[in-house]
Design an enzyme around this catalytic site. Structure first.
Site, short mmCIF file in Angstrom:
data_model
loop_
_atom_site.label_atom_id
_atom_site.label_comp_id
_atom_site.label_asym_id
_atom_site.label_seq_id
_atom_site.Cartn_x
_atom_site.Cartn_y
_atom_site.Cartn_z
N GLU A 334 79.35 -38.52 -1.54
CA GLU A 334 79.00 -37.15 -2.09
C GLU A 334 80.66 -36.68 -2.63
O GLU A 334 81.53 -36.61 -1.90
CB GLU A 334 78.55 -35.93 -1.24
CG GLU A 334 77.14 -36.22 -0.97
CD GLU A 334 76.83 -35.05 -0.13
OE1 GLU A 334 75.68 -34.31 0.02
OE2 GLU A 334 77.77 -33.98 0.66
N CYS A 335 80.71 -36.34 -3.88
CA CYS A 335 81.73 -35.92 -4.81
C CYS A 335 83.00 -36.84 -4.25
O CYS A 335 83.09 -37.82 -4.83
CB CYS A 335 81.98 -34.40 -4.12
SG CYS A 335 83.20 -33.41 -5.45
N GLY A 336 84.02 -36.48 -3.64
CA GLY A 336 84.96 -37.21 -3.12
C GLY A 336 84.63 -38.32 -2.64
O GLY A 336 85.28 -39.47 -2.91
N TYR A 338 81.91 -40.12 -3.33
CA TYR A 338 81.37 -40.77 -4.78
C TYR A 338 82.60 -41.28 -5.35
O TYR A 338 82.76 -42.59 -5.56
CB TYR A 338 80.85 -39.86 -5.73
CG TYR A 338 80.20 -40.56 -6.81
CD1 TYR A 338 79.72 -41.75 -6.95
CD2 TYR A 338 80.29 -39.63 -7.98
CE1 TYR A 338 79.21 -42.33 -7.88
CE2 TYR A 338 79.78 -40.34 -9.20
CZ TYR A 338 79.44 -41.19 -9.20
OH TYR A 338 78.73 -41.79 -10.23
N SER A 434 76.95 -39.48 -6.03
CA SER A 434 76.90 -38.53 -6.75
C SER A 434 77.95 -37.30 -6.62
O SER A 434 78.29 -37.15 -5.27
CB SER A 434 75.44 -37.95 -6.99
OG SER A 434 75.64 -36.82 -7.52
#
Length: 444
Positions: A334-336, A338, A434
């Protein structure tokens, strides 16, 4: 048990909010949490809205995990399940996001995402933190507007922040008395009360050089200038929302990256995993630790990998273990997280750092672009715990720019108003990722 409990068993509480961001509500919240805990109360902190930094500060202040209540992303059952985490507490303290009535234009699961909706749902009176800098009696007009904007919202009173002098205080109090608003405290202007910040807001709680000392200072300052007993007396509760279930775990044994680079996971998500019997197996990529080889799933949450690009690129044991796991079992970021699963990450100095290479993603913090807001994702590919077609609600908050995203899209993603966003996430083999931070799955 103290008299803060209501007859129906729901703890009373207050919502600390403000007309806008930057008024000092976080330091007020932390000081109040610690002051009430020091009084011997079991205090349950909450954060209204999709913030994943403040809850860690709340936990440090109250000694109890803080949870997000979100009227846009959470349906009634999940909202109630999160509210039920207050069981056993004497009093709740919620911290609002942005201004009291700020939300999005399109209604979500139960509302538009404002702190006022959270306070109304819980029956918590609002304590409005007003930045009095640059005004005197006019501050009363601002506060009165907030108190009257929603007549059904209980309003406890105001805390005046950044008051310059005794004369300034007298003028503001005169205005508040004129309109009948209760002044719960007056905080003199001090430049040393601000928490350290960086590009996503506050630094992480684990990075603060002496967080406990800072919180003790906030609590002492609050006791000196705020009527804590009056706030405690103003706490109230409505009918407790009917609880449902917290999010179910996506696997039985979950290797979870946890360190200064990977720390942003919503507390209610992890609590749901644990309540359902999942085993959380923490590991630190920054310490070059590989995920547990017998884990069923590796989950890399958000955080600040852009601050640790060189360390992650050199963490050979971590990268080898991650790649080995991905040969046969799922990995999600997730985010970082990803970004760390991608091919490369370019930091703000323009230095390229090779990442795990499990996805083709290349991101750059040198070319900054602000991405902020609620997201609704309809999965195009399976993601750990969810089948294609599942609709998920979450939040995106980062400054990174995607330079390359060659893999198959993970989802069709839109903002809160239904406008498509170009960041679709990625899926390749057993690996998904993502920029979207998961909060909830939509009920079927």
């Amino acid at each position: 048990m103290t008299d803060e409990m209501t007859g129906g068993g729901a703890p009373k509480g207050v919502m600390i909010s403000a007309p806008a961001s930057g008024t000092g509500k976080t330091t007020v919240t932390l000081g109040l949490l610690r002051a009430l805990a020091d009084d011997g109360l079991t205090v349950q902190p909450f954060k209204s809205g999709p913030d994943y930094i403040d809850p860690a500060f709340h936990r440090a202040a109250a000694g109890r995990a803080s949870f997000n209540l979100d009227s846009w992303a959470m349906g009634p059952a999940l909202f109630g399940a999160v509210a039920a985490q207050a069981a056993g507490a004497d009093i709740c303290v919620g911290e609002g996001s942005m201004g009291l009535y700020d939300g999005v234009a399109t209604k979500g699961m139960t509302g538009f995402g404002s702190s006022a909706e959270t306070a109304r749902a819980m029956g918590w009176p609002v304590v409005l933190v007003v930045d009095a800098g640059g005004q005197a009696q006019s501050a009363a007009a601002t506060a009165l507007g907030f108190a009257n904007y929603a007549p059904d919202l209980p309003f406890a009173g105001v805390i005046l922040n950044r008051v310059a002098s005794p004369r300034h205080e007298r003028l503001i109090r005169r205005g508040m008395e004129h309109v009948g608003l209760n002044v719960l405290g007056v905080l003199p202007r001090r430049g040393d009360l601000a928490l350290p910040e960086r590009h996503l807001g506050l630094i992480q709680a684990v990075e603060h050089p002496d967080l406990d000392a800072a919180i003790k200072g906030y609590a002492g300052f609050l006791r000196e200038h705020v009527d804590v007993a009056a706030i405690r007396a103003a706490a109230a509760a409505g009918a407790a929302p009917a609880p449902g279930a917290l999010p179910r775990p996506p696997a039985q044994r979950i290797a979870l990256a946890q360190d200064a680079a990977f720390s942003f996971t919503y507390p209610h998500v992890l609590q749901g995993w644990r309540d359902a019997g999942a085993e959380i197996l923490p590991f630190s990529p920054l310490a070059d630790e590989a995920p547990a080889p017998d884990a069923d799933l590796v989950w890399l949450p958000g955080g600040y990998p852009e601050l640790h690009g060189g360390t992650l690129a050199a963490a050979a044991t971590y990268r080898a273990g991650l790649r080995k796991h991905a040969e046969t079992k799922p990995v999600h970021g997730e985010c970082g997280g990803y970004m760390a699963l991608g091919q490369a990450l370019i930091d703000k100095a323009g230095v390229r750092h090779e990442m795990a290479g499990l996805l083709g993603l290349v991101t750059s913090y040198e070319k900054r672009k602000f991405h902020l807001g609620y997201r609704r994702a309809v999965l195009s590919a399976p993601m750990p715990g969810f089948a294609p077609g599942a609709a998920l609600r979450g939040h995106e908050f980062h400054y990174s720019t995607i330079l390359e995203e060659p893999d198959a899209p993970l989802a069709q993603i839109a903002d809160a108003d239904g406008n498509p966003t170009p960041e679709t996430g990625s899926a390749r083999g057993h690996v998904t990722g993502s920029f979207f931070h998961l909060i909830a799955e939509e009920a079927a």
